[in-house]
Scaffold this active site. Structure first.
Site, PDB file in Angstrom:
ATOM      1  N   TYR A  44       0.842  -1.822   0.582  1.00  0.00           N
ATOM      2  CA  TYR A  44       0.018   0.172  -0.107  1.00  0.00           C
ATOM      3  C   TYR A  44       0.599   1.608  -0.435  1.00  0.00           C
ATOM      4  O   TYR A  44       0.631   2.021  -1.017  1.00  0.00           O
ATOM      5  CB  TYR A  44      -0.936   0.293   0.872  1.00  0.00           C
ATOM      6  CG  TYR A  44      -1.930   1.100   1.547  1.00  0.00           C
ATOM      7  CD1 TYR A  44      -3.537   1.262   0.479  1.00  0.00           C
ATOM      8  CD2 TYR A  44      -1.762   2.441   2.648  1.00  0.00           C
ATOM      9  CE1 TYR A  44      -3.805   2.135   0.678  1.00  0.00           C
ATOM     10  CE2 TYR A  44      -2.840   2.858   2.617  1.00  0.00           C
ATOM     11  CZ  TYR A  44      -3.890   2.635   1.874  1.00  0.00           C
ATOM     12  OH  TYR A  44      -4.477   3.844   2.071  1.00  0.00           O
ATOM     13  N   LYS A  73       0.860   4.364  -2.443  1.00  0.00           N
ATOM     14  CA  LYS A  73       0.892   5.236  -2.635  1.00  0.00           C
ATOM     15  C   LYS A  73       1.322   6.527  -2.692  1.00  0.00           C
ATOM     16  O   LYS A  73       1.501   7.699  -3.059  1.00  0.00           O
ATOM     17  CB  LYS A  73       0.209   5.518  -1.154  1.00  0.00           C
ATOM     18  CG  LYS A  73      -0.967   5.077  -1.011  1.00  0.00           C
ATOM     19  CD  LYS A  73      -2.026   5.410  -1.856  1.00  0.00           C
ATOM     20  CE  LYS A  73      -3.530   4.950  -1.707  1.00  0.00           C
ATOM     21  NZ  LYS A  73      -4.489   5.307  -2.141  1.00  0.00           N
TER      22      LYS A  73
HETATM   23  P1  NDP Z   1     -13.103   1.867   1.221  1.00  0.00           P
HETATM   24  O1  NDP Z   1     -12.757   0.555   1.106  1.00  0.00           O
HETATM   25  O2  NDP Z   1     -14.457   2.462   2.156  1.00  0.00           O
HETATM   26  O3  NDP Z   1     -14.089   2.061   0.110  1.00  0.00           O
HETATM   27  C1  NDP Z   1     -12.749   2.011  -1.515  1.00  0.00           C
HETATM   28  C2  NDP Z   1     -14.246   2.320  -2.882  1.00  0.00           C
HETATM   29  O4  NDP Z   1     -12.641   2.303  -3.747  1.00  0.00           O
HETATM   30  C3  NDP Z   1     -14.861   1.852  -2.871  1.00  0.00           C
HETATM   31  O5  NDP Z   1     -16.759   2.875  -3.289  1.00  0.00           O
HETATM   32  C4  NDP Z   1     -14.800   0.557  -4.011  1.00  0.00           C
HETATM   33  O6  NDP Z   1     -15.767   0.186  -4.670  1.00  0.00           O
HETATM   34  C5  NDP Z   1     -14.058   1.588  -4.581  1.00  0.00           C
HETATM   35  N1  NDP Z   1     -13.071   0.429  -5.453  1.00  0.00           N
HETATM   36  C6  NDP Z   1     -12.147  -0.690  -5.033  1.00  0.00           C
HETATM   37  N2  NDP Z   1     -11.705  -1.008  -5.573  1.00  0.00           N
HETATM   38  C7  NDP Z   1     -12.016  -1.030  -7.188  1.00  0.00           C
HETATM   39  C8  NDP Z   1     -11.492  -1.694  -7.921  1.00  0.00           C
HETATM   40  N3  NDP Z   1     -10.775  -1.869  -8.657  1.00  0.00           N
HETATM   41  N4  NDP Z   1     -12.324  -0.573  -9.181  1.00  0.00           N
HETATM   42  C9  NDP Z   1     -13.143   0.591  -9.207  1.00  0.00           C
HETATM   43  N5  NDP Z   1     -13.506   0.865  -7.784  1.00  0.00           N
HETATM   44  C10 NDP Z   1     -12.612   0.290  -6.595  1.00  0.00           C
HETATM   45  O7  NDP Z   1     -12.206   2.868   1.363  1.00  0.00           O
HETATM   46  P2  NDP Z   1     -12.122   4.789   2.010  1.00  0.00           P
HETATM   47  O8  NDP Z   1     -13.144   5.120   1.233  1.00  0.00           O
HETATM   48  O9  NDP Z   1     -11.696   4.172   3.342  1.00  0.00           O
HETATM   49  O10 NDP Z   1     -10.605   4.662   0.651  1.00  0.00           O
HETATM   50  C11 NDP Z   1     -10.898   6.242   0.040  1.00  0.00           C
HETATM   51  C12 NDP Z   1      -9.403   6.098  -0.467  1.00  0.00           C
HETATM   52  O11 NDP Z   1      -8.391   6.547   0.546  1.00  0.00           O
HETATM   53  C13 NDP Z   1      -8.610   4.469  -0.992  1.00  0.00           C
HETATM   54  O12 NDP Z   1      -7.317   5.008  -2.043  1.00  0.00           O
HETATM   55  C14 NDP Z   1      -7.839   4.672   0.209  1.00  0.00           C
HETATM   56  O13 NDP Z   1      -6.821   4.306   0.049  1.00  0.00           O
HETATM   57  C15 NDP Z   1      -7.680   5.997   0.637  1.00  0.00           C
HETATM   58  N6  NDP Z   1      -7.281   6.091   1.710  1.00  0.00           N
HETATM   59  C16 NDP Z   1      -8.183   5.913   3.118  1.00  0.00           C
HETATM   60  C17 NDP Z   1      -7.674   6.427   4.261  1.00  0.00           C
HETATM   61  C18 NDP Z   1      -8.809   5.661   5.317  1.00  0.00           C
HETATM   62  O14 NDP Z   1      -8.426   6.021   6.843  1.00  0.00           O
HETATM   63  N7  NDP Z   1     -10.020   5.426   5.511  1.00  0.00           N
HETATM   64  C19 NDP Z   1      -6.093   6.826   4.796  1.00  0.00           C
HETATM   65  C20 NDP Z   1      -5.231   7.047   4.260  1.00  0.00           C
HETATM   66  C21 NDP Z   1      -6.046   7.280   2.494  1.00  0.00           C
HETATM   67  P3  NDP Z   1     -17.274  -0.640  -4.129  1.00  0.00           P
HETATM   68  O15 NDP Z   1     -18.483  -0.159  -3.457  1.00  0.00           O
HETATM   69  O16 NDP Z   1     -17.424  -1.443  -5.102  1.00  0.00           O
HETATM   70  O17 NDP Z   1     -16.446  -2.202  -3.439  1.00  0.00           O
END
Ligand code: NDP
Length: 246
Positions: free
Chosen positions: A154, A158
């Site tokens: 990851y 990132k």
């Molecule tokens: P969630 O797990 O809550 O949501 C992930 C989202 O990404 C969902 O909408 C999912 O779709 C979609 N997704 C996953 N894989 C794919 C793919 N291959 N193609 C298209 N869509 C995809 O994640 P978060 O909201 O927590 O995270 C969002 C972003 O923020 C990510 O990039 C994460 O790395 C980053 N981030 C999050 C942090 C945190 O603490 N939460 C901290 C730092 C960064 P579906 O609903 O269909 O599964």
């Protein structure tokens, strides 16, 4: 205000992406969201976006797949007539120590978090060039800035996304397209809900502001970066982590 603009948010069905999609819609943008497989969540987000009186549509698309992203970008351009704002937010985790990390788990995380953003930028690039304006916002992580034990896949993805952000910013600056990254710390979503209680408690203890962030915290910054007032900001990585990594 983003009235008359079209925003594309990958991973817009849940968590941070959902909050960004709703915020951009509240600011007046029409919004296309991409999701991996959670149809119900995607449709719910679309109906919430619709409450702002703008157009919303969900596209099932694995951003790790080059062909699917090209077809989806083409479909969005046909449906909405253009793209002004691209938010590369889709992401997954497959945590584990390097010693026991499966190659498949390394590849899945890099292909989704890093290559997914590359595919989306590649397939919207010509459109942004011709348009001579645009905003690209990549959601990276403080893990990509500092590294993190148990997240080699990851944090590599990132960190790579930060390189992609700066390269895109340099390539497209002459066309008046900005590209910035937001690096969230611990944000309360499904992704962090999977953490053990002890890990969450230790995380909150380490955060100077003594709370996890909310998806809305990140969405507010994304809306600023998407707006006219951020026109002189590009190639930047903005940490939003309650002071965790200052
Ligand atoms: P969630 O797990 O809550 O949501 C992930 C989202 O990404 C969902 O909408 C999912 O779709 C979609 N997704 C996953 N894989 C794919 C793919 N291959 N193609 C298209 N869509 C995809 O994640 P978060 O909201 O927590 O995270 C969002 C972003 O923020 C990510 O990039 C994460 O790395 C980053 N981030 C999050 C942090 C945190 O603490 N939460 C901290 C730092 C960064 P579906 O609903 O269909 O599964």
């Amino acid at each position: 205000m983003l009235k008359g603009k079209t925003a594309v948010v990958t991973g817009g069905s849940r968590g941070i992406g959902k909050a960004i999609a709703l915020k951009l819609a509240q600011e007046g943008a029409d919004v296309a969201i991409l999701y991996a497989g959670n149809e119900a969540a995607a449709q719910e987000t679309c109906s919430l976006i619709g409450q702002s009186g703008v157009t919303a549509k969900a596209y099932r698309c694995d951003v790790a797949d080059d062909r699917q992203t090209k077809e989806t970008v083409d479909a969005i351009l046909a449906d909405f007539g253009g793209i002004d704002i691209l938010v590369n937010n889709a992401g997954v985790v497959r945590d584990g120590l390097i010693l026991s990390m499966k190659e498949e788990d390394f590849d899945t995380v890099v292909n989704t978090n890093l290559k997914g953003a590359f595919h989306m930028i590649k397939h919207t690039y010509r459109h942004f060039m011709k348009k001579r304006s645009g905003r690209i916002i990549n959601i990276t992580s403080v893990s990509g800035v500092t590294g993190n034990a148990g997240q080699a896949n990851y944090s590599s993805a990132k960190a790579g996304l930060i390189g992609l952000t700066k390269s895109t910013a340099k390539e497209l600056a002459a066309r008046n397209v900005t590209c910035n990254a937001i690096a969230p710390g611990f944000i309360d979503t499904d992704m962090t809900a999977a953490l053990a209680d002890k890990v969450r408690e230790a995380a909150v203890e380490a955060i100077p502001l003594k709370r996890m962030g909310t998806p809305g915290d990140i969405a507010a910054l994304a809306a600023f970066l998407a707006g006219d007032e951020a026109g002189y900001l590009t190639g930047e990585v903005i940490k939003m982590d309650g002071g965790l990594c200052m």
